[in-house]
Scaffold this motif. Structure first.
Motif, mmCIF file in Angstrom:
data_model
loop_
_atom_site.group_PDB
_atom_site.id
_atom_site.type_symbol
_atom_site.label_atom_id
_atom_site.label_comp_id
_atom_site.label_asym_id
_atom_site.label_seq_id
_atom_site.Cartn_x
_atom_site.Cartn_y
_atom_site.Cartn_z
ATOM 1 N N GLN A 43 0.818 -1.217 0.000
ATOM 2 C CA GLN A 43 0.000 0.000 0.000
ATOM 3 C C GLN A 43 0.850 1.264 0.000
ATOM 4 O OE1 GLN A 43 -2.908 -0.336 -0.831
ATOM 5 N NE2 GLN A 43 -3.025 -2.539 -0.453
ATOM 6 N N GLU A 125 -10.267 9.848 -4.785
ATOM 7 C CA GLU A 125 -10.846 8.592 -4.314
ATOM 8 C C GLU A 125 -9.743 7.554 -4.096
ATOM 9 O OE1 GLU A 125 -13.640 7.153 -3.364
ATOM 10 O OE2 GLU A 125 -12.787 5.139 -3.442
ATOM 11 N N GLU A 126 -8.837 7.457 -5.075
ATOM 12 C CA GLU A 126 -7.747 6.485 -4.959
ATOM 13 C C GLU A 126 -6.871 6.768 -3.750
ATOM 14 O OE1 GLU A 126 -7.189 3.613 -6.569
ATOM 15 O OE2 GLU A 126 -9.171 4.129 -7.285
ATOM 16 N N THR A 128 -7.674 8.530 -0.990
ATOM 17 C CA THR A 128 -8.434 8.267 0.234
ATOM 18 C C THR A 128 -8.395 6.785 0.550
ATOM 19 O OG1 THR A 128 -9.938 10.010 -0.419
ATOM 20 C CG2 THR A 128 -10.663 8.574 1.345
ATOM 21 N N SER A 129 -8.680 5.996 -0.495
ATOM 22 C CA SER A 129 -8.735 4.556 -0.296
ATOM 23 C C SER A 129 -7.369 4.014 0.095
ATOM 24 C CB SER A 129 -9.235 3.898 -1.574
ATOM 25 O OG SER A 129 -9.244 2.528 -1.404
ATOM 26 N N ASN A 132 -6.753 4.643 3.648
ATOM 27 C CA ASN A 132 -7.519 3.667 4.445
ATOM 28 C C ASN A 132 -6.840 2.302 4.426
ATOM 29 O OD1 ASN A 132 -9.464 5.437 5.182
ATOM 30 N ND2 ASN A 132 -10.942 4.817 3.624
ATOM 31 N N LYS A 133 -6.394 1.905 3.233
ATOM 32 C CA LYS A 133 -5.776 0.585 3.123
ATOM 33 C C LYS A 133 -4.512 0.517 3.960
ATOM 34 C CE LYS A 133 -7.731 -0.226 -1.390
ATOM 35 N NZ LYS A 133 -7.527 0.133 -2.796
ATOM 36 N N SER A 135 -3.954 2.154 6.706
ATOM 37 C CA SER A 135 -4.272 2.019 8.134
ATOM 38 C C SER A 135 -4.914 0.675 8.449
ATOM 39 C CB SER A 135 -5.123 3.188 8.621
ATOM 40 O OG SER A 135 -6.422 3.067 8.173
ATOM 41 N N PHE A 136 -5.681 0.102 7.489
ATOM 42 C CA PHE A 136 -6.257 -1.222 7.749
ATOM 43 C C PHE A 136 -5.185 -2.311 7.720
ATOM 44 C CE2 PHE A 136 -10.543 0.464 6.425
ATOM 45 C CZ PHE A 136 -11.075 0.333 7.683
ATOM 46 N N ARG A 138 -2.125 -1.872 8.516
ATOM 47 C CA ARG A 138 -1.404 -1.671 9.777
ATOM 48 C C ARG A 138 -2.164 -2.323 10.932
ATOM 49 N NH1 ARG A 138 -1.142 4.383 10.352
ATOM 50 N NH2 ARG A 138 0.724 4.702 9.111
ATOM 51 N N GLN A 139 -3.469 -2.102 10.925
ATOM 52 C CA GLN A 139 -4.333 -2.676 11.960
ATOM 53 C C GLN A 139 -4.255 -4.204 11.926
ATOM 54 O OE1 GLN A 139 -8.440 -1.144 11.925
ATOM 55 N NE2 GLN A 139 -9.109 -3.241 11.704
ATOM 56 N N ARG A 180 -1.907 11.367 12.262
ATOM 57 C CA ARG A 180 -3.321 11.049 12.471
ATOM 58 C C ARG A 180 -4.188 12.262 12.180
ATOM 59 N NH1 ARG A 180 -3.487 8.520 18.297
ATOM 60 N NH2 ARG A 180 -1.455 7.550 18.131
ATOM 61 N N LYS A 184 -7.088 12.760 9.366
ATOM 62 C CA LYS A 184 -8.448 13.043 9.817
ATOM 63 C C LYS A 184 -9.042 14.215 9.035
ATOM 64 C CE LYS A 184 -10.690 14.494 14.057
ATOM 65 N NZ LYS A 184 -10.394 14.700 15.468
ATOM 66 N N GLU B 87 -10.497 -2.476 0.905
ATOM 67 C CA GLU B 87 -10.080 -2.052 2.247
ATOM 68 C C GLU B 87 -10.495 -3.089 3.288
ATOM 69 O OE1 GLU B 87 -11.863 1.829 2.764
ATOM 70 O OE2 GLU B 87 -10.836 2.524 0.951
ATOM 71 N N ARG B 134 -19.135 6.872 2.930
ATOM 72 C CA ARG B 134 -18.046 5.893 2.896
ATOM 73 C C ARG B 134 -17.976 5.034 4.156
ATOM 74 N NH1 ARG B 134 -13.686 6.011 -0.697
ATOM 75 N NH2 ARG B 134 -12.379 4.226 -0.199
#
Lengths: 188, 405
Positions: A43, A125-126, A128-129, A132-133, A135-136, A138-139, A180, A184, B87, B134
């Protein structure tokens, strides 16, 4: 005598099976951690690849924001270099890149023409996604690491872990709170 | 996680066997009454079951998707939903990306289907894509991904097809019994012996589909809770799914391509009477309001045990809804510890909700409602016409005296 021998053999077999099971569980958990780490890398790399496109798209609209654009480009270069220099350095460089990107997208709000551009919307959009990817993944990495660490430290799997050389690893922490905040503001 | 999947597999076997029984019993009775030989009926029913199960296992997903008039999309057709699915795929650690299908319908709904996590599909309506933001979409997709990961999808696909077979058999059987079998029997003067077999056959024709549906629904409801909990775990943001459920539940649009067999697969029961909201009318799913309440009560703890705790909090003394094995597998994971990074929204939302509640209260007060603050944190709103002198708090049970003004 015969029965006693059978019982002993039976117990031995069960013990061996349990040990094999625990060992395989440890290997599985370690592989999951590795896989999760690879996901983060994928990512981050994707984000690096998106940035030249983004700069190309916004350049025409944002003549007066040279500084912001350069900050993003520089942060990207630093981040790519830092990829070989250890986890901490990489995390810091990527954090700075996130911040620079957040700044750019915040400035973009002032350009209605840009915001109406299909190309920019698709890129946004790409991005943003991808954020998110990141951080997911990482999670998921942290969750996998937690499971692996639990296995290496809890009884009885810790015995097998210490014999097999499984060592507890570290979580991927976001040390810089500014990152962060930046995420945000721009991506909510 | 594995424990939980194995749990589900055992349950799948039991359920499918029970459902198969519902197929075999009427089948053999039908054979007995119509052909005079129960084994032929039994064999026929068994054959139908085996064929249906095989078809369900290998082709169930494509059949269901085509019944629902869904068409497949790629990453470039609709980037937003594709990205959200990717995601969630990352968040739950699945290796293969599920296929994404769109149902062109203004109603809001979604379902997942497939055999296992390597062959899975996810369908959403275009209405859902339009009306959800979203975060909400993420919650819904997380819920569906949980169905895939827990292998609920296989169970759903196989069972809905078995259910279809039972309904079909019962339908044909009752026609034969009423119009063919009965007349022939009475003319040949079969007597009481025939009637003794005929009556239970008729009863079974009527009850088998209903019983089968009950078995099916009982399992489906519990899986919904687990999928909700998993969605919160993946997104670390239960409010997303809660507000999505709220929106889906409040919409009155009907999904045109859903039928009885596919209903339990959707995130929310697609059948409701026209112009009526979905609230609590469903039986394939737990009541929406209930699911929303649990999700909202989770507060900061987004683990499976957090969901369980929230449920217990709302239902004092109620049973457990997350399988114990799932909680055990989760271990003592302190999700709060690694949670901060992925959920930047939480504080903001709490603030907004407090403000909304204050505004609400102000409006109640304007229409002469009386407020009593209970020590458990609940605010009791008493309508101006209330005559009683005492009122019990519905949450903690404390009795308050009402002073008429």
């Amino acid at each position: 005598m015969f029965i006693g021998g059978l019982v002993v053999i039976g117990i031995l077999v069960v013990v061996v099976l349990i040990i094999v099971g625990i060992y395989n569980g440890l290997v599985g958990a370690r592989n999951q951690v590795k896989n999760a780490w690879a996901q983060i890398d994928v990512q981050l790399k994707r984000r690096h690849d998106l940035i030249p496109n983004l700069i190309e798209t916004v350049k025409g609209y944002m003549q007066h924001e040279r500084g912001t654009l350069e900050a993003v480009t520089n942060a990207r270069t630093t981040a790519i270099k830092a990829a070989d220099g250890g986890v901490a350095a990489q995390a810091r460089a990527e954090g700075e890149l996130s911040q620079a990107l957040g700044g750019l997208l915040a400035v973009a709000e002032n350009y209605p023409d840009l915001k109406a551009s299909q190309n920019f919307l698709a890129l946004q959009e790409e991005l943003t996604s991808t954020e998110n990817k990141i951080s997911f993944s990482r999670q998921f990495y942290n969750d996998s690491m937690l499971q692996f660490n639990n296995k290496t430290q809890m009884f009885p799997s810790n015995i097998i872990a210490s014999m097999g050389g499984f060592k507890a690893g570290e979580f991927f922490e976001v040390t810089d709170t500014a990152e962060r905040e930046a995420t945000k503001v721009s991506f909510s | 996680m594995w424990e939980q999947i194995r749990d589900n597999q055992v349950r799948t076997v039991i359920l499918v066997t029970a459902l198969g029984f519902m197929l075999i019993l009427p089948g053999s009775l039908l054979g007995q009454t119509v052909l005079g030989d129960w084994s032929v009926g039994l064999l026929l029913a068994l054959l139908i079951w085996v064929v249906m199960t095989l078809v369900g296992y290998f082709q169930g997903d494509s059949i269901l998707l085509s019944i629902s008039k869904a068409h497949k999309i790629g990453p470039d057709d609709m980037p937003r939903i594709y990205n959200v699915v990717e995601e969630m795929k990352i968040a739950c650690g699945m290796e293969k990306m599920p296929d994404i299908y769109i149902i062109d319908d203004p109603a809001m709904n979604a379902f997942a289907t497939g055999r296992d996590k390597n062959r899975a599909s996810l369908a959403v309506t275009s209405g859902l894509l339009q009306k959800l933001n979203r975060d909400e979409l993420q919650g819904v997709v997380g819920h569906e991904m949980a169905h895939i990961k827990n292998r609920d999808v296989l169970l759903m696909a196989m069972c809905s097809i078995l259910l279809g077979a039972i309904v079909m058999l019962a339908w044909c059987g009752s026609r034969i019994l009423f119009f063919g079998g009965v007349t022939r029997r009475s003319s040949s003067g079969g007597g009481n012996g025939q009637l003794i077999i005929l009556l239970p056959a008729v009863a079974l024709m009527i009850f088998a589909p209903i019983m089968a549906q009950f078995i099916y629904l009982a399992i489906s409801r519990k899986r919904e809770y687990l999928a909700d909990a998993s969605s919160a775990l993946y997104t670390r943001y239960p409010e997303g799914l809660a507000s999505a459920l709220e929106k889906v539940g409040a919409s009155t649009e009907q999904l045109k391509s859903a039928n009885n067999a596919t209903a339990p697969m959707y995130i929310l029961n697609p059948f409701r009477r026209k112009n009526q909201v979905a609230e609590d009318l469903t039986s394939t799913h737990p009541p929406v309001s209930e699911r929303i309440r649990i999700l909202r009560a989770m507060a900061g703890n987004t683990s499976l045990s957090g969901y369980e705790a929230a449920y217990k909090n709302l239902h004092q003394g109620g049973g457990s809804i997350i399988p114990g094995s799932a909680l055990l597998a989760e271990g003592s994971s302190p999700h709060a510890q690694v949670e901060g990074q992925a959920s930047p929204h939480v504080e903001g939302v709490d603030e907004v909700r407090t403000r909304a509640r204050e505004t609400h209260d102000a409006l109640w007060k304007l229409s002469n409602y009386q407020m009593i603050a209970c020590q458990c944190g609940v605010k009791l709103k008493i309508p101006p016409g209330y005559k009683g002198a005492f009122l019990q708090c519905p949450h903690c049970g404390t009795v308050h005296s009402v002073v008429p003004d």
